[in-house]
Design a protein around this motif. Structure first.
Motif, PDB file in Angstrom:
ATOM      1  N   LYS A  31       0.820  -1.212   0.000  1.00 14.06           N
ATOM      2  CA  LYS A  31       0.000   0.000   0.000  1.00 14.06           C
ATOM      3  C   LYS A  31       0.854   1.262   0.000  1.00 14.06           C
ATOM      4  CE  LYS A  31      -3.892  -0.002   0.372  1.00 14.06           C
ATOM      5  NZ  LYS A  31      -4.985  -0.012  -0.617  1.00 14.06           N
ATOM      6  N   VAL A  32       1.998   1.200   0.668  1.00 16.64           N
ATOM      7  CA  VAL A  32       2.861   2.383   0.766  1.00 16.64           C
ATOM      8  C   VAL A  32       3.529   2.686  -0.577  1.00 16.64           C
ATOM      9  CG1 VAL A  32       4.993   3.232   1.834  1.00 16.64           C
ATOM     10  CG2 VAL A  32       3.211   2.213   3.240  1.00 16.64           C
ATOM     11  N   ARG A  33       3.728   1.679  -1.409  1.00 18.86           N
ATOM     12  CA  ARG A  33       4.340   1.916  -2.716  1.00 18.86           C
ATOM     13  C   ARG A  33       3.495   2.856  -3.566  1.00 18.86           C
ATOM     14  NH1 ARG A  33       6.294  -4.168  -4.629  1.00 18.86           N
ATOM     15  NH2 ARG A  33       7.912  -4.446  -3.005  1.00 18.86           N
ATOM     16  N   ASP A  34       2.195   2.673  -3.546  1.00 22.18           N
ATOM     17  CA  ASP A  34       1.305   3.533  -4.324  1.00 22.18           C
ATOM     18  C   ASP A  34       1.045   4.863  -3.632  1.00 22.18           C
ATOM     19  OD1 ASP A  34       1.134   1.487  -6.194  1.00 22.18           O
ATOM     20  OD2 ASP A  34      -0.654   0.616  -5.249  1.00 22.18           O
ATOM     21  N   ASN A  35       0.972   4.845  -2.303  1.00 19.99           N
ATOM     22  CA  ASN A  35       0.676   6.050  -1.543  1.00 19.99           C
ATOM     23  C   ASN A  35       1.579   6.098  -0.323  1.00 19.99           C
ATOM     24  OD1 ASN A  35      -0.444   8.328  -0.385  1.00 19.99           O
ATOM     25  ND2 ASN A  35      -2.298   7.288   0.320  1.00 19.99           N
ATOM     26  N   PRO A  36       2.689   6.859  -0.382  1.00 22.36           N
ATOM     27  CA  PRO A  36       3.627   6.880   0.757  1.00 22.36           C
ATOM     28  C   PRO A  36       2.999   7.367   2.052  1.00 22.36           C
ATOM     29  CG  PRO A  36       4.650   7.795  -1.213  1.00 22.36           C
ATOM     30  CD  PRO A  36       3.200   7.639  -1.527  1.00 22.36           C
ATOM     31  N   THR A  37       1.948   8.166   1.964  1.00 27.96           N
ATOM     32  CA  THR A  37       1.304   8.677   3.172  1.00 27.96           C
ATOM     33  C   THR A  37       0.120   7.811   3.592  1.00 27.96           C
ATOM     34  OG1 THR A  37      -0.067  10.177   1.834  1.00 27.96           O
ATOM     35  CG2 THR A  37       2.017  11.036   2.695  1.00 27.96           C
ATOM     36  N   TYR A  38       0.042   6.586   3.092  1.00 25.59           N
ATOM     37  CA  TYR A  38      -1.015   5.674   3.526  1.00 25.59           C
ATOM     38  C   TYR A  38      -0.850   5.337   5.003  1.00 25.59           C
ATOM     39  CZ  TYR A  38      -3.707   1.358   4.036  1.00 25.59           C
ATOM     40  OH  TYR A  38      -4.567   0.385   4.464  1.00 25.59           O
ATOM     41  N   SER A  39       0.391   5.182   5.448  1.00 25.34           N
ATOM     42  CA  SER A  39       0.656   4.867   6.849  1.00 25.34           C
ATOM     43  C   SER A  39       1.090   6.115   7.592  1.00 25.34           C
ATOM     44  CB  SER A  39       1.748   3.787   6.968  1.00 25.34           C
ATOM     45  OG  SER A  39       2.995   4.306   6.568  1.00 25.34           O
ATOM     46  N   ILE A  40       0.947   6.070   8.896  1.00 24.36           N
ATOM     47  CA  ILE A  40       1.351   7.197   9.732  1.00 24.36           C
ATOM     48  C   ILE A  40       2.855   7.391   9.705  1.00 24.36           C
ATOM     49  CG2 ILE A  40       1.538   5.807  11.827  1.00 24.36           C
ATOM     50  CD1 ILE A  40       0.170   9.401  11.500  1.00 24.36           C
ATOM     51  N   HIS A  41       3.598   6.322   9.392  1.00 26.05           N
ATOM     52  CA  HIS A  41       5.051   6.441   9.308  1.00 26.05           C
ATOM     53  C   HIS A  41       5.451   7.338   8.141  1.00 26.05           C
ATOM     54  CE1 HIS A  41       5.281   3.267  12.286  1.00 26.05           C
ATOM     55  NE2 HIS A  41       4.489   2.524  11.531  1.00 26.05           N
ATOM     56  N   GLY A  42       4.748   7.220   7.018  1.00 21.67           N
ATOM     57  CA  GLY A  42       5.034   8.091   5.885  1.00 21.67           C
ATOM     58  C   GLY A  42       4.710   9.543   6.177  1.00 21.67           C
ATOM     59  N   VAL A  43       3.624   9.767   6.889  1.00 19.72           N
ATOM     60  CA  VAL A  43       3.264  11.143   7.262  1.00 19.72           C
ATOM     61  C   VAL A  43       4.295  11.726   8.216  1.00 19.72           C
ATOM     62  CG1 VAL A  43       1.493  12.566   8.357  1.00 19.72           C
ATOM     63  CG2 VAL A  43       0.823  10.662   6.891  1.00 19.72           C
ATOM     64  N   ASN A  44       4.751  10.933   9.171  1.00 23.06           N
ATOM     65  CA  ASN A  44       5.777  11.407  10.101  1.00 23.06           C
ATOM     66  C   ASN A  44       7.092  11.695   9.385  1.00 23.06           C
ATOM     67  OD1 ASN A  44       4.049  11.211  12.301  1.00 23.06           O
ATOM     68  ND2 ASN A  44       4.689   9.139  12.805  1.00 23.06           N
ATOM     69  N   ALA A  45       7.447  10.857   8.413  1.00 22.16           N
ATOM     70  CA  ALA A  45       8.675  11.096   7.653  1.00 22.16           C
ATOM     71  C   ALA A  45       8.583  12.392   6.866  1.00 22.16           C
ATOM     72  CB  ALA A  45       8.940   9.916   6.711  1.00 22.16           C
ATOM     73  N   LEU A  46       7.434  12.639   6.258  1.00 24.33           N
ATOM     74  CA  LEU A  46       7.244  13.889   5.525  1.00 24.33           C
ATOM     75  C   LEU A  46       7.308  15.085   6.462  1.00 24.33           C
ATOM     76  CD1 LEU A  46       6.498  15.387   2.909  1.00 24.33           C
ATOM     77  CD2 LEU A  46       4.091  14.961   3.469  1.00 24.33           C
ATOM     78  N   ALA A  47       6.698  14.964   7.634  1.00 25.37           N
ATOM     79  CA  ALA A  47       6.705  16.069   8.597  1.00 25.37           C
ATOM     80  C   ALA A  47       8.123  16.361   9.090  1.00 25.37           C
ATOM     81  CB  ALA A  47       5.791  15.740   9.773  1.00 25.37           C
ATOM     82  N   ARG A  48       8.900  15.318   9.346  1.00 29.38           N
ATOM     83  CA  ARG A  48      10.282  15.540   9.808  1.00 29.38           C
ATOM     84  C   ARG A  48      11.126  16.223   8.737  1.00 29.38           C
ATOM     85  NH1 ARG A  48       9.498  10.441  12.631  1.00 29.38           N
ATOM     86  NH2 ARG A  48      10.091   9.301  10.759  1.00 29.38           N
ATOM     87  N   ARG A  49      10.952  15.813   7.496  1.00 33.08           N
ATOM     88  CA  ARG A  49      11.747  16.428   6.426  1.00 33.08           C
ATOM     89  C   ARG A  49      11.384  17.900   6.256  1.00 33.08           C
ATOM     90  NH1 ARG A  49      10.831  17.421   1.162  1.00 33.08           N
ATOM     91  NH2 ARG A  49       8.861  16.264   1.170  1.00 33.08           N
ATOM     92  N   LEU A  50      10.103  18.211   6.234  1.00 31.49           N
ATOM     93  CA  LEU A  50       9.687  19.602   6.088  1.00 31.49           C
ATOM     94  C   LEU A  50      10.081  20.434   7.308  1.00 31.49           C
ATOM     95  CD1 LEU A  50       6.133  19.096   4.536  1.00 31.49           C
ATOM     96  CD2 LEU A  50       8.260  19.685   3.358  1.00 31.49           C
ATOM     97  N   TRP A  51      10.065  19.820   8.489  1.00 33.68           N
ATOM     98  CA  TRP A  51      10.436  20.543   9.703  1.00 33.68           C
ATOM     99  C   TRP A  51      11.910  20.932   9.675  1.00 33.68           C
ATOM    100  CZ3 TRP A  51      13.736  19.093  13.817  1.00 33.68           C
ATOM    101  CH2 TRP A  51      13.666  19.920  14.945  1.00 33.68           C
ATOM    102  N   VAL A  52      12.771  20.012   9.282  1.00 34.26           N
ATOM    103  CA  VAL A  52      14.207  20.306   9.209  1.00 34.26           C
ATOM    104  C   VAL A  52      14.475  21.401   8.180  1.00 34.26           C
ATOM    105  CG1 VAL A  52      16.451  19.371   8.555  1.00 34.26           C
ATOM    106  CG2 VAL A  52      14.933  18.051  10.038  1.00 34.26           C
ATOM    107  N   GLU A  53      13.870  21.301   7.022  1.00 31.64           N
ATOM    108  CA  GLU A  53      14.092  22.316   5.987  1.00 31.64           C
ATOM    109  C   GLU A  53      13.581  23.682   6.431  1.00 31.64           C
ATOM    110  OE1 GLU A  53      12.237  20.840   2.507  1.00 31.64           O
ATOM    111  OE2 GLU A  53      13.736  19.256   2.153  1.00 31.64           O
ATOM    112  N   ASN A  54      12.469  23.726   7.138  1.00 33.64           N
ATOM    113  CA  ASN A  54      11.926  24.991   7.609  1.00 33.64           C
ATOM    114  C   ASN A  54      12.809  25.608   8.686  1.00 33.64           C
ATOM    115  OD1 ASN A  54      10.051  27.105   7.924  1.00 33.64           O
ATOM    116  ND2 ASN A  54       8.984  25.995   9.546  1.00 33.64           N
TER     117      ASN A  54
END
Length: 250
Positions: A31-54
Motif C-alpha cells: 500500500k505504501v508503494r502507491d501512496n507513501p502517506t497511507y501509513s502514519i510512518h510516511g506522514v511522520n517522515a514527511l513532517a520531519r523532512r519539512l520541519w528540518v528544511e523549515n
C-alpha cells in the motif's frame, strides 16, 4: 526424555504467528508503494523532512528546534532505560525456569513445558528487548548529531550539512525510534508464548489487528466526508419576528 515431537505444537504456532505478522507488513509495504502517506510512518517522515528544511531556512527558529529535539531525545532515553530494565528482568526470569515453567502452562491445552523450550522462549524475548534497546540508543545518537547540524550557519559549505542531508539523518533517528516501539509491541506475543502456543497465536492476531488500526492514516477528505452527515444538521426555519409596536398599532 524430551524429543523434537514435543515441541511441534509450539513450533507450528510460532511459524504461523510469524507468517501472519510478515503478511501484514507485506500488505503495508504494498500500500505504501502507491501512496507513501497511507501509513502514519510516511506522514511522520514527511513532517520531519519539512520541519528540518523549515528550521534551517529560518535562523530565528533555532531555539524551538533545540527544545523539540531535546524532548525527542528525552523520550528515546526513557524508552532505552525501560528496555534495559526489561532485559534485566528477562535475565532474572531465565534463572527460574525449573520453578515456573510448568506453573505458567496450567491454562495451556497443548504444548510442552520442558525447561529447554522455556529457555528458548526467554531467549527470543531477550533478543527482542535487546533490539529495542539498540534502536532507542541509536535514535538518541542520531538526534544528538542533528542538534549540532541544525544550527550550522554555513550549511552550504559541505554537502553533508545541507538541509536534505540533515533531514535524512533525522529520518534515521525517527525510524530507529519506530523500530524500538515495534520491538516493544512484538514482545506482547512473546510474553503470551510463555503461557502456551495458543496464546501466542491469539495475541499475534490481535496485535496485527491493532497495528492495522494504528498504522493507517486516513485522508482528510475521507474523514470529513464521514463526519459531514452526522455533524451537519438541517436547521428549522426561524419564525418571522414582528416588532411589538407594529403588531399592536393597528
Amino acid at each position: 526424555m524430551v524429543t523434537l515431537a514435543d515441541f511441534q505444537t509450539d513450533f507450528v504456532a510460532f511459524v504461523i504467528s510469524a507468517a501472519v505478522v510478515a503478511a501484514y507488513y507485506g500488505f503495508l509495504n504494498f500500500k505504501v508503494r502507491d501512496n507513501p502517506t497511507y501509513s502514519i510512518h510516511g506522514v511522520n517522515a514527511l513532517a520531519r523532512r519539512l520541519w528540518v528544511e523549515n528550521v534551517m531556512r529560518d535562523a530565528s527558529k533555532g531555539i524551538m528546534a533545540v527544545q523539540t529535539l531535546r524532548n525527542f531525545i528525552m523520550g528515546s532515553s526513557l524508552m532505552a532505560s525501560t528496555a534495559a530494565l526489561l532485559i534485566i528482568g528477562t535475565l532474572t526470569l531465565s534463572g527460574q525456569a525449573d520453578h515456573i515453567a510448568q506453573n505458567w502452562h496450567v491454562l495451556s491445552l497443548k504444548g510442552s513445558f520442558a525447561t529447554e523450550l522455556w529457555i528458548v522462549k526467554v531467549m527470543f524475548l531477550l533478543l527482542d528487548f535487546i533490539v529495542a534497546f539498540f534502536a532507542f540508543a541509536m535514535s538518541v545518537r542520531l538526534a544528538n548529531h542533528v542538534v549540532f547540524m541544525l544550527n550550522v550557519p554555513e550549511h552550504t559549505a559541505h554537502h553533508n550539512l545541507s538541509p536534505k542531508a540533515v533531514a535524512r539523518r533525522m529520518q534515521r533517528a525517527g525510524n530507529m525510534f519506530a523500530i524500538g516501539m515495534r520491538a516493544f509491541f512484538f514482545a506482547v506475543p512473546l510474553v503470551f508464548w510463555l503461557f502456551g502456543p495458543y496464546f501466542l497465536l491469539i495475541s499475534s492476531i490481535g496485535l496485527v489487528i491493532a497495528l492495522y488500526q494504528l498504522d493507517r492514516c486516513e485522508s482528510e477528505d475521507a474523514h470529513e466526508a464521514n463526519l459531514r452527515p452526522a455533524s451537519v444538521a438541517v436547521r428549522p426555519a426561524s419564525p418571522q419576528i414582528v416588532p411589538m409596536q407594529t403588531k399592536y398599532s393597528k
